[in-house]
Design an enzyme around this catalytic site. Structure first.
Site, PDB file in Angstrom:
ATOM      1  N   SER A   2       0.862  -1.182   0.000  1.00  0.00           N
ATOM      2  CA  SER A   2       0.000   0.000   0.000  1.00  0.00           C
ATOM      3  C   SER A   2       0.897   1.229   0.000  1.00  0.00           C
ATOM      4  CB  SER A   2      -0.894   0.017   1.247  1.00  0.00           C
ATOM      5  OG  SER A   2      -1.523   1.279   1.414  1.00  0.00           O
ATOM      6  N   TYR A  21      -1.272  -0.523  10.291  1.00  0.00           N
ATOM      7  CA  TYR A  21      -1.423  -0.859   8.873  1.00  0.00           C
ATOM      8  C   TYR A  21      -0.194  -0.431   8.067  1.00  0.00           C
ATOM      9  CZ  TYR A  21      -3.694  -1.145   4.268  1.00  0.00           C
ATOM     10  OH  TYR A  21      -4.020  -1.452   2.964  1.00  0.00           O
TER      11      TYR A  21
END
Length: 246
Positions: free
Chosen positions: A143, A156
């Protein structure tokens, strides 16, 4: 790996979102698609609905990628049926967002267990089979949050940054037996996660993205398909973000 042959493709976290988009796109070439669902056994109705999305029937497994035993079992199940795994797409991931000072240690650990240890677990066992065959392709879903961080996503972002480093190591070790490993780092993609954003926040993000819009899951799947078929690309992180991280 002959790009004209049917491939055995195992995709984790593929009952929805980016993983499902990957599976749908890759099934169009009559590949043998195996979906791993980490949450629970699907009902017959849910399985029928899921199967209806594909050009060809797919296999559906249940297992938690954060569990070493489950990961081993899922890989073995695929190898027992097809004799090999040509492509592993590590897509399974979760979020538990909050500011770092409010984040509980369990929340930090749970996200890393699924997002990062899940990649380690699945790759460890799939790679062993690929090494025996001296061919294979591994694609990890990173990501842009793992490249530059993101407010409220310490867990995350850390997990996705870890995937970047892990990808490059897998690529170096896999290259000894002709196995490639790359990562895809999506930006703002239309999904269940972005659906929670307010209109104000969506507009704010769109103003920052040079192409002026969110991406869609199939645009990420298109890059995944490209990497599967690009036999001289390994150890790379490809951003799919409309130019956001230029």
């Amino acid at each position: 790996m002959d790009t004209n042959d049917k491939k055995v493709i195992l995709i984790t976290g593929a009952t929805k979102g980016l993983g499902l988009a990957d599976a749908i796109r890759l099934s169009k070439d009559s590949n043998n698609i195996v979906i791993a669902n980490s949450h629970r056994e699907l009902s017959d109705a849910e399985r029928d609905e899921l199967q209806s999305k594909f050009a060809n029937p797919v296999d559906i497994l249940v297992g938690d990628v954060a569990s070493e035993d489950d990961a081993k079992s899922m890989v073995n199940e695929v190898v027992d049926k097809y004799g090999r795994i040509d492509v592993l797409i590590n897509n399974a991931g979760i979020t538990q967002d909050t500011l770092l000072t409010r984040m509980k240690a369990d929340s930090f650990k749970q996200v890393l267990d699924t997002n990062l240890f899940g990649v380690f677990n699945m790759t460890k066992f799939a790679l062993k089979n690929m090494q025996k065959k001296r061919q294979g392709c591994i694609i990890n879903m990173a990501s842009i949050a793992g490249l530059h961080g993101n407010l409220g996503q310490a867990n995350y972002s850390a997990s996705k940054a870890g995937i970047v480093g892990l990808t490059k190591t897998i690529a170096q070790e896999g290259a000894l037996r002709g196995i490639r490993c790359n990562a895809v780092a999506p930006g703002m993609i239309t999904s269940d996660m972005t659906a929670k954003l307010s209109d104000k926040n969506i507009k704010k993000w769109e103003e920052q993205i040079p192409l002026g819009r969110f991406g869609n899951p199939d645009e990420v799947a298109e890059v995944v398909e490209f990497l599967i078929n690009s036999r001289y690309i390994t150890g790379q992180v490809i951003t799919v973000d409309g130019g956001l991280t230029m």
